[in-house]
Design a protein around this motif. Structure first.
Motif, mmCIF file in Angstrom:
data_model
loop_
_atom_site.group_PDB
_atom_site.id
_atom_site.type_symbol
_atom_site.label_atom_id
_atom_site.label_comp_id
_atom_site.label_asym_id
_atom_site.label_seq_id
_atom_site.Cartn_x
_atom_site.Cartn_y
_atom_site.Cartn_z
ATOM 1 N N LYS A 178 -3.676 12.087 2.700
ATOM 2 C CA LYS A 178 -4.561 11.265 1.884
ATOM 3 C C LYS A 178 -4.697 9.877 2.481
ATOM 4 C CE LYS A 178 -3.822 13.613 -2.526
ATOM 5 N NZ LYS A 178 -3.520 13.436 -3.979
ATOM 6 N N GLN A 179 -5.708 9.145 2.009
ATOM 7 C CA GLN A 179 -5.926 7.784 2.496
ATOM 8 C C GLN A 179 -4.873 6.834 1.934
ATOM 9 O OE1 GLN A 179 -10.027 6.640 1.584
ATOM 10 N NE2 GLN A 179 -10.515 6.856 3.747
ATOM 11 N N ARG A 180 -4.601 5.806 2.719
ATOM 12 C CA ARG A 180 -3.704 4.762 2.247
ATOM 13 C C ARG A 180 -4.417 3.994 1.135
ATOM 14 N NH1 ARG A 180 -0.677 1.330 6.844
ATOM 15 N NH2 ARG A 180 -0.296 3.504 7.448
ATOM 16 N N GLU A 181 -3.687 3.700 0.062
ATOM 17 C CA GLU A 181 -4.307 3.027 -1.072
ATOM 18 C C GLU A 181 -3.524 1.769 -1.451
ATOM 19 O OE1 GLU A 181 -4.256 5.469 -4.585
ATOM 20 O OE2 GLU A 181 -2.080 5.506 -4.702
ATOM 21 N N TYR B 132 0.855 -1.171 0.000
ATOM 22 C CA TYR B 132 0.000 0.000 0.000
ATOM 23 C C TYR B 132 0.899 1.233 0.000
ATOM 24 C CZ TYR B 132 -4.027 -2.920 1.237
ATOM 25 O OH TYR B 132 -5.035 -3.858 1.237
ATOM 26 N N GLN C 284 0.861 5.691 0.881
ATOM 27 C CA GLN C 284 0.112 6.798 1.475
ATOM 28 C C GLN C 284 0.886 8.092 1.302
ATOM 29 O OE1 GLN C 284 -0.838 6.320 5.659
ATOM 30 N NE2 GLN C 284 -2.652 7.614 5.437
#
Length: 121
Positions: free
Chosen positions: A43-46, A37, A39
């Motif tokens: 922002k959100q972790r993707e 992942y 980040q």
């Protein structure tokens, strides 16, 4: 106790390549899906990429054709090429692991400490 330890990362120029590696250790019975992942601050972790115990893979659209995830025993690797400035982020290793605990088997979701990848000229 299960641990995920990451290595790799750093500074690379746009268009360059970089590899990340993550090793799981501890009283591991089985590792199911492993993944990477990323980040960016604020922002959100993707999800970047994931690989199942059967070697099935899944990639974010933004990295398809540029990143390759692989695994070997208790290690998961991410080979990144044609890097872009927008790939700059902290990258985290993740794994779903069945381990042996003091009272029996545990299924847990584990994270590495994170490693910085910066793509800049």
């Amino acid at each position: 106790q299960v641990q995920l330890v990451e290595s790799g990362g750093g500074l690379v120029q746009p268009g360059g390549s970089l590899s990340l590696s993550c090793a799981a250790s501890g009283s591991i019975i089985r590792i199911n899906t492993m993944g990477w992942y990323r980040q960016v601050s604020g922002k959100q972790r993707e999800l970047v990429a994931a690989i199942t115990s059967g070697a099935g893979t899944n990639y974010a659209d933004s990295v398809k054709g540029r990143f390759t995830i692989s695994r070997d025993k208790n290690t998961v690797n991410l080979q990144m090429s044609s890097l872009k400035p927008e790939d700059t982020a902290v990258y985290y290793c993740n794994a779903a692991i069945v381990s042996r605990g003091p009272y029996g088997l545990n299924l847990g979701d584990y994270w590495g400490q994170g490693t910085q990848v910066t793509v800049s000229s």
